[in-house]
Design an enzyme around this catalytic site. Structure first.
Site, PDB file in Angstrom:
ATOM      1  N   HIS A  53      -4.364  -5.083  -2.411  1.00 50.57           N
ATOM      2  CA  HIS A  53      -5.416  -4.902  -1.422  1.00 50.57           C
ATOM      3  C   HIS A  53      -6.513  -5.959  -1.464  1.00 50.57           C
ATOM      4  O   HIS A  53      -7.471  -5.880  -0.697  1.00 50.57           O
ATOM      5  CB  HIS A  53      -6.042  -3.511  -1.584  1.00 50.57           C
ATOM      6  CG  HIS A  53      -5.160  -2.393  -1.120  1.00 50.57           C
ATOM      7  ND1 HIS A  53      -4.099  -1.944  -1.872  1.00 50.57           N
ATOM      8  CD2 HIS A  53      -5.171  -1.650   0.010  1.00 50.57           C
ATOM      9  CE1 HIS A  53      -3.495  -0.955  -1.226  1.00 50.57           C
ATOM     10  NE2 HIS A  53      -4.128  -0.757  -0.082  1.00 50.57           N
ATOM     11  N   SER A  93       0.837  -1.188   0.000  1.00 51.31           N
ATOM     12  CA  SER A  93       0.000   0.000   0.000  1.00 51.31           C
ATOM     13  C   SER A  93       0.884   1.255   0.000  1.00 51.31           C
ATOM     14  O   SER A  93       1.833   1.335  -0.784  1.00 51.31           O
ATOM     15  CB  SER A  93      -0.972  -0.024   1.192  1.00 51.31           C
ATOM     16  OG  SER A  93      -1.963   0.971   1.067  1.00 51.31           O
ATOM     17  N   GLU A 106      -0.473  -2.618  -8.443  1.00 50.46           N
ATOM     18  CA  GLU A 106      -1.833  -2.862  -7.954  1.00 50.46           C
ATOM     19  C   GLU A 106      -2.526  -1.524  -7.800  1.00 50.46           C
ATOM     20  O   GLU A 106      -1.892  -0.505  -7.513  1.00 50.46           O
ATOM     21  CB  GLU A 106      -1.822  -3.660  -6.651  1.00 50.46           C
ATOM     22  CG  GLU A 106      -1.125  -2.990  -5.482  1.00 50.46           C
ATOM     23  CD  GLU A 106      -2.079  -2.576  -4.380  1.00 50.46           C
ATOM     24  OE1 GLU A 106      -3.301  -2.716  -4.547  1.00 50.46           O
ATOM     25  OE2 GLU A 106      -1.586  -2.096  -3.346  1.00 50.46           O
TER      26      GLU A 106
END
Length: 337
Positions: free
Chosen positions: A308, A110, A241
């Protein structure tokens, strides 16, 4: 040449929050995670930043940078492991002491991927994109997540093989905890634009595209210099991502990367599963992948175990990887060379 840390048994894990900390009502989660690490034989050293959170950050820019620098300089700490990501890690990059960074692992994903990619591009030190500490608070981990420890314990000159997960989590259900934290219910299927067997290899680098795109044009986002200085112009195998972006925002970000030269000598791109990728005017994420594949003339695979929508593999920024995707399954062998 890439430098690879090695995770020693019983090492001390430094827990700091370079992005978001943990609010008081969730302190139990960080305590559970630390207890699990201690049960696995690790010592734990918690920084002050993990216990506070306000205005989208754990602490001031200086305090976050100073605490990270201190843990990276501490010879007794073998792994720096943030509790999770957040929003504003990029604020501290100017305060990071890249010159004195020691050969140790930094692990997370993240917002943490901003720091991981910056470290590898700037210093040639391998970093680990994988599970967050908070996600290891369960009684056990699924096979894919659990590989973080084996991957980080791979020695320089050796390799480690990871397989795609059998199932993944469709959505978070924090009000229904499980012994392994995740709710793995949906079949995992790795896909390719060509719908054929894909084989590709190159140096892995990447992260959460929402945030790493902001490194473009900065002193810590120089991919060209990284290629020439640390990997002898080996081809790059990108992994991305998408956390929150629509398809058009994703497309704009990828075009910017292309214009910035990030995709020069690119062997292929892998995209993680995403709960975002919201279509805009019938422009789907598959359209984005098709457009990018045609422009770059490279293979693209997607819905891989990254990001995620857990679980996720542990990708080592800087490692040389061989990727095979066939009939919905994937393998990634990373060489620490």
């Amino acid at each position: 040449m890439i430098m690879y840390p090695f995770l020693e048994k019983g090492t001390t894990i430094g827990v700091t929050a370079p992005s978001s900390g943990v609010k008081p009502d969730l302190h139990v989660l960080i305590k559970q995670s630390c207890e699990r690490m201690q049960l696995r034989g690790f010592d734990i050293r918690c920084g002050d930043t993990i216990w506070t959170q306000d205005k989208a950050k754990s602490a001031s820019i200086k305090k976050r940078a100073d605490e990270f620098n201190e843990m990276m300089a501490d010879e007794n700490i073998g792994l720096v492991f943030p509790p999770w990501g957040g929003e504003l890690l990029i604020e501290i990059l100017a305060g990071i002491n890249f010159i004195n960074i020691r050969n140790k692992w930094v692990l997370g994903y993240s917002d943490t991927s901003v720091l991981l990619l910056a470290i590898t591009l700037k210093t040639g030190l391998a970093t680990a994109h994988g599970t967050n500490l908070i996600d290891l608070r369960g009684e056990y981990s699924d096979e894919t997540t659990a590989m973080w420890e084996k991957v980080l314990s791979t020695k320089q000159g050796e390799s480690v093989l990871q397989h795609s997960s059998s199932k993944h989590q469709e959505k978070w259900q924090h009000d229904h905890p499980t012994p392994c934290v995740f709710h793995l219910s949906e079949p995992t299927i790795w896909k390719s634009i060509s719908n054929k067997k894909v084989e590709m290899e190159g140096r892995l680098i990447g992260g959460c595209i929402d945030v790493i795109r902001h490194l473009i044009g900065t002193p810590v986002g120089d991919v060209r210099s990284f290629r020439t200085k640390y990997i002898n112009d080996d081809p790059i195998l990108w992994y991305f991502e998408n956390c929150e972006m629509t398809t058009t925002d994703l497309r704009r970000s990828l075009v910017q990367m292309k214009l910035a030269g990030w995709f020069e000598n690119c062997a292929g791109i892998m995209f993680g599963r995403s709960a975002a990728n919201t279509p805009v005017d019938n422009y789907t994420v598959e359209d984005v992948y098709q457009d990018l594949s045609k422009e770059l003339q490279i293979p693209i695979v997607y819905d891989i175990d990254c990001g995620h929508v857990p679980p996720q593999m542990t990708f080592i920024n800087g490692s040389y990887a061989e990727v095979i995707v066939e009939e919905g399954k994937g393998t990634v062998r990373e060489y620490f060379i």
